[in-house]
Design a protein around this motif. Structure first.
Motif, PDB file in Angstrom:
ATOM      1  N   ALA A   2      14.592  25.014  34.185  1.00 23.88           N
ATOM      2  CA  ALA A   2      15.129  25.419  32.849  1.00 23.88           C
ATOM      3  C   ALA A   2      15.450  24.188  31.937  1.00 23.88           C
ATOM      4  CB  ALA A   2      16.501  26.217  32.913  1.00 23.88           C
ATOM      5  N   LEU A   3      15.453  23.001  32.566  1.00 22.36           N
ATOM      6  CA  LEU A   3      15.684  22.162  31.531  1.00 22.36           C
ATOM      7  C   LEU A   3      14.474  21.400  30.966  1.00 22.36           C
ATOM      8  CD1 LEU A   3      18.587  20.286  33.674  1.00 22.36           C
ATOM      9  CD2 LEU A   3      18.603  21.173  31.472  1.00 22.36           C
ATOM     10  N   PRO A   4      14.302  21.549  29.830  1.00 19.84           N
ATOM     11  CA  PRO A   4      13.030  21.090  28.938  1.00 19.84           C
ATOM     12  C   PRO A   4      12.702  19.531  28.936  1.00 19.84           C
ATOM     13  CG  PRO A   4      14.713  21.128  27.270  1.00 19.84           C
ATOM     14  CD  PRO A   4      15.518  21.582  28.730  1.00 19.84           C
ATOM     15  N   CYS A   5      12.395  18.893  30.299  1.00 18.34           N
ATOM     16  CA  CYS A   5      12.368  17.432  29.950  1.00 18.34           C
ATOM     17  C   CYS A   5      11.636  16.963  31.462  1.00 18.34           C
ATOM     18  CB  CYS A   5      13.604  16.621  29.620  1.00 18.34           C
ATOM     19  SG  CYS A   5      14.920  16.984  30.887  1.00 18.34           S
ATOM     20  N   ARG A   6      11.170  15.774  31.427  1.00 23.98           N
ATOM     21  CA  ARG A   6      10.723  15.022  32.431  1.00 23.98           C
ATOM     22  C   ARG A   6      11.878  14.955  33.514  1.00 23.98           C
ATOM     23  NH1 ARG A   6       8.678   9.640  30.400  1.00 23.98           N
ATOM     24  NH2 ARG A   6       7.634   9.298  32.475  1.00 23.98           N
ATOM     25  N   LYS A   7      11.595  14.667  34.611  1.00 21.21           N
ATOM     26  CA  LYS A   7      12.420  14.626  35.798  1.00 21.21           C
ATOM     27  C   LYS A   7      11.775  13.593  36.947  1.00 21.21           C
ATOM     28  CE  LYS A   7      13.760  19.370  34.954  1.00 21.21           C
ATOM     29  NZ  LYS A   7      12.673  19.636  34.125  1.00 21.21           N
ATOM     30  N   VAL A   8      12.362  12.620  37.462  1.00 20.03           N
ATOM     31  CA  VAL A   8      11.926  11.765  38.340  1.00 20.03           C
ATOM     32  C   VAL A   8      12.953  11.425  39.403  1.00 20.03           C
ATOM     33  CG1 VAL A   8      10.488  10.649  36.596  1.00 20.03           C
ATOM     34  CG2 VAL A   8      12.787   9.751  36.964  1.00 20.03           C
ATOM     35  N   ILE A   9      12.469  11.002  40.537  1.00 21.13           N
ATOM     36  CA  ILE A   9      13.306  10.739  41.621  1.00 21.13           C
ATOM     37  C   ILE A   9      13.176   9.121  41.651  1.00 21.13           C
ATOM     38  CG2 ILE A   9      13.707  10.766  44.320  1.00 21.13           C
ATOM     39  CD1 ILE A   9      14.167  13.429  43.063  1.00 21.13           C
ATOM     40  N   PHE A  10      14.599   8.528  41.911  1.00 21.91           N
ATOM     41  CA  PHE A  10      14.509   7.141  42.214  1.00 21.91           C
ATOM     42  C   PHE A  10      15.585   6.910  43.282  1.00 21.91           C
ATOM     43  CE2 PHE A  10      16.968   3.307  39.752  1.00 21.91           C
ATOM     44  CZ  PHE A  10      16.491   2.510  40.560  1.00 21.91           C
TER      45      PHE A  10
END
Length: 235
Positions: free
Chosen positions: A113-121
Motif C-alpha cells: 500500500a505504500l506508493p514508493c520504491r523499497k529495497v533491502i540493505f
C-alpha cells in the motif's frame, strides 16, 4: 490490526510519497527478533571457524567474537586474517531452519500500500535475504537487494556500503527512510540525510546508540508502524 506496544504520534510521522525510497535491514527488522535466527547463524559460524582453522569449539568461539568486534563481521576477519572463501562461508552459515519465521500478511499488505520504491540493505547474503523474504511472503514488494557482497564485504555501520547503495540504486538520501534493528547502523544514514527508524530488538547488542538524537522514530511493531504510514499517506 495488531496493537503496537510503543506509542507512536501519527503527527510526527513522515508522509510517504512516490518520491520516497524505503530502505529496510533484513534480519530482526522485517521479522521479530524473537525468531532468534541469529542463534542458528552464530552456531554455524562457530562450526565454520572451528572446521576452517582446525580449532576446538572454545577457541573457535573466542576467535569468532574477537573478529566480530574487531572487523564488524566474523567473515571480514576470516577474509583478512586467513583468506577464506567468502562465498563458501556465506553459503554454509546461512543454511538455517526458517520455519520459526511466520508468513507476514499484515506486513505484506502495508508494503504493497505504500506508493514508493523499497529495497533491502543487509550485512547478510543475497541468498539468505531471498529465502527470508519468500518465507515472509514479501519478496514481490522489493525492487532490489544490497547485500554484503555488493558492499565488498565491508559491513554496516562503515560508511562505504551506504554510499554504494545510494549510488548504485540512484537514491537521494533526503528521500530515503531507513528501518534497522541495530541502532548504531542508523547513525551514518542520518548523517547522510536519511530519515531513520529504529525497530526494537530483543538483543542487547542491537541497543548500542539507541539514545542518539540521530534516531528520528522508533517502533516495536514494524507492520503497525507501516500501516500508520499508509494511513497518513492516504489523507
Amino acid at each position: 490490526m495488531t496493537k503496537a506496544v510503543l506509542p507512536i504520534d501519527p503527527a510526527a510521522l513522515p508522509i510517504v510519497t512516490e518520491e520516497n525510497v524505503l530502505i529496510f535491514d533484513l534480519d530482526n527488522t522485517l521479522y521479530p527478533s524473537s525468531c532468534d535466527l541469529f542463534s542458528q547463524v552464530s552456531t554455524l559460524i562457530g562450526q565454520y571457524v572451528s572446521d576452517s582453522l582446525g580449532l576446538p569449539p572454545e577457541e573457535a568461539f573466542r576467535i569468532q567474537k574477537s573478529y566480530f568486534h574487531r572487523y564488524g563481521t566474523t567473515l571480514r576477519g576470516l577474509m583478512l586474517e586467513h583468506k577464506i572463501d567468502p562465498a563458501d562461508y556465506l553459503h554454509k552459515v546461512h543454511d538455517i531452519d526458517l520455519s520459526v519465521v511466520a508468513p507476514a500478511p499484515v506486513l505484506s499488505n502495508a508494503l504493497m500500500a505504500l506508493p514508493c520504491r523499497k529495497v533491502i540493505f543487509t550485512n547478510a547474503s543475497r541468498g539468505h535475504a531471498e529465502r527470508v523474504m519468500a518465507r515472509l511472503g514479501i519478496a514481490d514488494h522489493f525492487e532490489t537487494i544490497f547485500d554484503i557482497v555488493d558492499a565488498d564485504y565491508i559491513p554496516k555501520p562503515e560508511k562505504l556500503p551506504y554510499d554504494r547503495l545510494l549510488s548504485r540504486d540512484g537514491i537521494s538520501p533526503k528521500n530515503a527512510i531507513y528501518f534497522e534493528d541495530m541502532a548504531k547502523n542508523l547513525l551514518p544514514a542520518k548523517d547522510m540525510g536519511m530519515t531513520t527508524v529504529w525497530v526494537h530488538s530483543d538483543s542487547d547488542w542491537a541497543h548500542e546508540g539507541r539514545d542518539d538524537p540521530r534516531i528520528d522514530h522508533e517502533t516495536d511493531n514494524l507492520p503497525v508502524f507501516l500501516e500508520m504510514l499508509v494511513a497518513k499517506a492516504a489523507r
